[in-house]
Design a protein around this motif. Structure first.
Motif, PDB file in Angstrom:
ATOM      1  N   LYS A   1       0.846  -1.192   0.000  1.00  0.00           N
ATOM      2  CA  LYS A   1       0.000   0.000   0.000  1.00  0.00           C
ATOM      3  C   LYS A   1       0.882   1.242   0.000  1.00  0.00           C
ATOM      4  O   LYS A   1       1.948   1.254   0.588  1.00  0.00           O
ATOM      5  CB  LYS A   1      -0.892   0.025   1.238  1.00  0.00           C
ATOM      6  CG  LYS A   1      -1.912  -1.083   1.253  1.00  0.00           C
ATOM      7  CD  LYS A   1      -2.682  -1.118   2.567  1.00  0.00           C
ATOM      8  CE  LYS A   1      -3.656  -2.260   2.612  1.00  0.00           C
ATOM      9  NZ  LYS A   1      -3.073  -3.572   2.471  1.00  0.00           N
ATOM     10  N   SER A   2       0.403   2.278  -0.679  1.00  0.00           N
ATOM     11  CA  SER A   2       1.098   3.560  -0.617  1.00  0.00           C
ATOM     12  C   SER A   2       0.212   4.535   0.127  1.00  0.00           C
ATOM     13  O   SER A   2      -0.971   4.278   0.339  1.00  0.00           O
ATOM     14  CB  SER A   2       1.397   4.081  -2.025  1.00  0.00           C
ATOM     15  OG  SER A   2       0.223   4.551  -2.638  1.00  0.00           O
ATOM     16  N   PHE A   3       0.783   5.635   0.504  1.00  0.00           N
ATOM     17  CA  PHE A   3       0.019   6.641   1.227  1.00  0.00           C
ATOM     18  C   PHE A   3       0.110   8.002   0.551  1.00  0.00           C
ATOM     19  O   PHE A   3      -0.199   9.021   1.142  1.00  0.00           O
ATOM     20  CB  PHE A   3       0.491   6.695   2.685  1.00  0.00           C
ATOM     21  CG  PHE A   3       0.273   5.380   3.375  1.00  0.00           C
ATOM     22  CD1 PHE A   3      -0.966   5.051   3.885  1.00  0.00           C
ATOM     23  CD2 PHE A   3       1.299   4.446   3.468  1.00  0.00           C
ATOM     24  CE1 PHE A   3      -1.189   3.825   4.490  1.00  0.00           C
ATOM     25  CE2 PHE A   3       1.090   3.219   4.076  1.00  0.00           C
ATOM     26  CZ  PHE A   3      -0.155   2.902   4.583  1.00  0.00           C
ATOM     27  N   VAL A   4       0.561   7.978  -0.690  1.00  0.00           N
ATOM     28  CA  VAL A   4       0.629   9.183  -1.518  1.00  0.00           C
ATOM     29  C   VAL A   4       0.149   8.834  -2.925  1.00  0.00           C
ATOM     30  O   VAL A   4       0.286   7.693  -3.369  1.00  0.00           O
ATOM     31  CB  VAL A   4       2.061   9.759  -1.565  1.00  0.00           C
ATOM     32  CG1 VAL A   4       2.476  10.330  -0.219  1.00  0.00           C
ATOM     33  CG2 VAL A   4       3.055   8.726  -2.023  1.00  0.00           C
ATOM     34  N   PRO A   5      -0.410   9.791  -3.639  1.00  0.00           N
ATOM     35  CA  PRO A   5      -1.005   9.478  -4.937  1.00  0.00           C
ATOM     36  C   PRO A   5      -0.014   9.119  -6.042  1.00  0.00           C
ATOM     37  O   PRO A   5      -0.374   8.454  -7.006  1.00  0.00           O
ATOM     38  CB  PRO A   5      -1.765  10.755  -5.296  1.00  0.00           C
ATOM     39  CG  PRO A   5      -1.185  11.825  -4.470  1.00  0.00           C
ATOM     40  CD  PRO A   5      -0.646  11.169  -3.235  1.00  0.00           C
TER      41      PRO A   5
ATOM     42  N   LYS B   1       2.762   3.805  -6.614  1.00  0.00           N
ATOM     43  CA  LYS B   1       2.020   2.545  -6.687  1.00  0.00           C
ATOM     44  C   LYS B   1       3.034   1.448  -6.369  1.00  0.00           C
ATOM     45  O   LYS B   1       3.963   1.218  -7.132  1.00  0.00           O
ATOM     46  CB  LYS B   1       1.418   2.354  -8.075  1.00  0.00           C
ATOM     47  CG  LYS B   1       0.391   3.419  -8.407  1.00  0.00           C
ATOM     48  CD  LYS B   1      -0.126   3.279  -9.824  1.00  0.00           C
ATOM     49  CE  LYS B   1      -1.111   4.385 -10.121  1.00  0.00           C
ATOM     50  NZ  LYS B   1      -1.550   4.371 -11.509  1.00  0.00           N
TER      51      LYS B   1
ATOM     52  N   LYS C   1      -7.365   2.470  -6.351  1.00  0.00           N
ATOM     53  CA  LYS C   1      -7.252   3.826  -5.805  1.00  0.00           C
ATOM     54  C   LYS C   1      -8.120   3.915  -4.546  1.00  0.00           C
ATOM     55  O   LYS C   1      -9.256   3.470  -4.534  1.00  0.00           O
ATOM     56  CB  LYS C   1      -7.733   4.825  -6.851  1.00  0.00           C
ATOM     57  CG  LYS C   1      -7.529   6.262  -6.496  1.00  0.00           C
ATOM     58  CD  LYS C   1      -7.970   7.131  -7.671  1.00  0.00           C
ATOM     59  CE  LYS C   1      -7.722   8.583  -7.419  1.00  0.00           C
ATOM     60  NZ  LYS C   1      -8.120   9.404  -8.577  1.00  0.00           N
TER      61      LYS C   1
ATOM     62  N   ILE D   1      -8.137   8.797   1.111  1.00  0.00           N
ATOM     63  CA  ILE D   1      -7.636   8.857   2.491  1.00  0.00           C
ATOM     64  C   ILE D   1      -8.357   9.955   3.273  1.00  0.00           C
ATOM     65  O   ILE D   1      -7.950  10.318   4.365  1.00  0.00           O
ATOM     66  CB  ILE D   1      -6.104   9.035   2.550  1.00  0.00           C
ATOM     67  CG1 ILE D   1      -5.653  10.279   1.789  1.00  0.00           C
ATOM     68  CG2 ILE D   1      -5.400   7.807   2.039  1.00  0.00           C
ATOM     69  CD1 ILE D   1      -4.171  10.582   1.928  1.00  0.00           C
TER      70      ILE D   1
ATOM     71  N   GLU E   1      -5.632  13.663  -2.209  1.00  0.00           N
ATOM     72  CA  GLU E   1      -5.819  12.854  -1.003  1.00  0.00           C
ATOM     73  C   GLU E   1      -6.351  11.458  -1.339  1.00  0.00           C
ATOM     74  O   GLU E   1      -7.481  11.112  -1.027  1.00  0.00           O
ATOM     75  CB  GLU E   1      -6.721  13.579  -0.013  1.00  0.00           C
ATOM     76  CG  GLU E   1      -6.034  14.817   0.516  1.00  0.00           C
ATOM     77  CD  GLU E   1      -6.582  15.269   1.835  1.00  0.00           C
ATOM     78  OE1 GLU E   1      -6.574  14.481   2.788  1.00  0.00           O
ATOM     79  OE2 GLU E   1      -7.023  16.418   1.894  1.00  0.00           O
ATOM     80  N   TYR E   2      -5.507  10.703  -1.984  1.00  0.00           N
ATOM     81  CA  TYR E   2      -5.795   9.304  -2.253  1.00  0.00           C
ATOM     82  C   TYR E   2      -4.483   8.541  -2.272  1.00  0.00           C
ATOM     83  O   TYR E   2      -3.404   9.127  -2.309  1.00  0.00           O
ATOM     84  CB  TYR E   2      -6.573   9.126  -3.558  1.00  0.00           C
ATOM     85  CG  TYR E   2      -5.814   9.544  -4.799  1.00  0.00           C
ATOM     86  CD1 TYR E   2      -5.033   8.621  -5.487  1.00  0.00           C
ATOM     87  CD2 TYR E   2      -5.884  10.842  -5.286  1.00  0.00           C
ATOM     88  CE1 TYR E   2      -4.340   8.996  -6.622  1.00  0.00           C
ATOM     89  CE2 TYR E   2      -5.201  11.222  -6.419  1.00  0.00           C
ATOM     90  CZ  TYR E   2      -4.429  10.299  -7.083  1.00  0.00           C
ATOM     91  OH  TYR E   2      -3.741  10.669  -8.202  1.00  0.00           O
ATOM     92  N   SER E   3      -4.585   7.249  -2.216  1.00  0.00           N
ATOM     93  CA  SER E   3      -3.409   6.389  -2.250  1.00  0.00           C
ATOM     94  C   SER E   3      -3.757   5.150  -3.067  1.00  0.00           C
ATOM     95  O   SER E   3      -4.833   5.071  -3.664  1.00  0.00           O
ATOM     96  CB  SER E   3      -2.996   6.021  -0.825  1.00  0.00           C
ATOM     97  OG  SER E   3      -4.053   5.324  -0.178  1.00  0.00           O
ATOM     98  N   TRP E   4      -2.877   4.182  -3.072  1.00  0.00           N
ATOM     99  CA  TRP E   4      -3.063   2.968  -3.867  1.00  0.00           C
ATOM    100  C   TRP E   4      -2.829   1.738  -2.992  1.00  0.00           C
ATOM    101  O   TRP E   4      -1.969   1.744  -2.126  1.00  0.00           O
ATOM    102  CB  TRP E   4      -2.088   2.944  -5.035  1.00  0.00           C
ATOM    103  CG  TRP E   4      -2.260   4.105  -5.951  1.00  0.00           C
ATOM    104  CD1 TRP E   4      -1.567   5.287  -5.911  1.00  0.00           C
ATOM    105  CD2 TRP E   4      -3.195   4.222  -7.015  1.00  0.00           C
ATOM    106  NE1 TRP E   4      -2.018   6.132  -6.897  1.00  0.00           N
ATOM    107  CE2 TRP E   4      -3.015   5.502  -7.593  1.00  0.00           C
ATOM    108  CE3 TRP E   4      -4.172   3.387  -7.543  1.00  0.00           C
ATOM    109  CZ2 TRP E   4      -3.772   5.946  -8.670  1.00  0.00           C
ATOM    110  CZ3 TRP E   4      -4.917   3.836  -8.618  1.00  0.00           C
ATOM    111  CH2 TRP E   4      -4.719   5.092  -9.167  1.00  0.00           C
TER     112      TRP E   4
END
Length: 105
Positions: free
Chosen positions: A30-34, A37, A55, A58, A74-77
């Motif tokens: 998992k990532s915490f920045v857009p 990936k 997608k 967050i 404000e999303y992550s993967w």
């Protein structure tokens, strides 16, 4: 795991052994920045993996400041671990790392 990556890890382990240090490898799906990936490009591109990542917003994350205005980025993967081919590749990576390196401490 590619042979090249295995060789790099082996070299790092030799250096750390000389320095009397250890190596910690964290596998993060998992990532915490857009813009990140955490899967290889072939998983994103090969149809068998169905895109490879999902997608995620967050905006509802508990650690997010509720007073901060919402922003576009404000999303992550997250890797699609529920897709069998994605999960199997991840499991194969864990097995390969364990087989190759777990005994070297």
């Amino acid at each position: 795991m590619s042979r090249k990556n295995g060789n790099i890890i082996s070299i790092i382990l030799i250096i750390l052994y000389i320095l009397i240090k250890k190596l910690w490898i964290q596998l993060q799906d998992k990532s915490f920045v857009p813009y990140v990936k955490n899967v290889p490009n072939y998983i994103l591109n090969d149809p068998i993996y169905k895109g490879g990542v999902l997608k995620q917003s967050i905006l509802t994350a508990p650690e997010r400041d509720p007073n901060k205005p919402a922003a576009e980025e404000e999303y992550s993967w997250a890797a699609k671990m529920w897709e069998k081919p994605v999960r199997e590749r991840f499991q194969n990576l864990v097995v390969a790392l364990g087989t190759e390196f777990v005994w070297k401490n």
